[in-house]
Design a protein around this motif. Sequence first.
Motif: not given
Length: 276
Positions: A93-113
């Motif tokens: 499922e499309a619930r997690a994407i990560g990327a390095t932004c300004g030296g920070v590894q940012v993870w956008s997370l949508y935890v299952p309900n």
Amino acid sequence: MRIATWNVNSARARVERIGAWLDRSDVDVLAIQETKARDDQFPASVFTDRGYEVAHHGLSQWNGVAIASRVGLEDVRIGFPGQPGYGDPEEAEARAIGATCGGVQVWSLYVPNGREIDHPHYAYKLRWLEALREAGTAALAADPDAQIAYVGDFNIAPQNDDVWDMAAFDGLTHVTEPEREAFRALVKAGFDEVVRDHAPGPGVYTYWDYKGLAFPKRRGMRIDFVLASPALRARVSGASVDREERKGKGASDHAPVIVGFDGEEGLPRDKKKEEA
């Protein structure tokens, strides 16, 4: 730098609100959840027209996560190591994407309900959170100084003060001990929840149901968080929940959460101007 997280509850339905919020908040990185769009449907131009790079992961009209950044967007990752799927057979499922932004590894997370305590989705939620803990533990073991932010809609109210009335949640998800223990396990793994110190409760919420006049009655939940690794935690200088964004026509049922680093306040730019 300022990083924000926001469950927009449909990027396409909320595109004008997203653009207006970016203009007034002026954040450097925005992690988005519940875009409810495939990649070909995602309104990327609302970000790129404002100078942001954006990466999106969406497979259907459900779920969906994205990261928009104007401080660089590198090493984009779809899903974290070991992330489980759902169903039989199990599907990602499309619930997690990560990327390095300004030296920070940012993870956008949508935890299952979790849906209901006796539903298979609840067990899936706990497996998902355990896999996230394992991935985070491994990342910090490999590099204790890693700058990592786990941000998004966790679908957990870790403390009793995080809901308007615990009695209203008797027998429901989001407040059960296994869910709260899973959240605490992430914190124990080294990922501190960094907003509460700057926006303490009770009565500070990030989500209000559309039904039953929940927002004007202040019947909310705090379920959207920013968790930071030790090295990143040391840089936090402010945080807030932008409750104003929940007001008005066409609002998401969630409010954006903002964290400032390296002396930056965790406020929208327009709010900072008001207080100057």
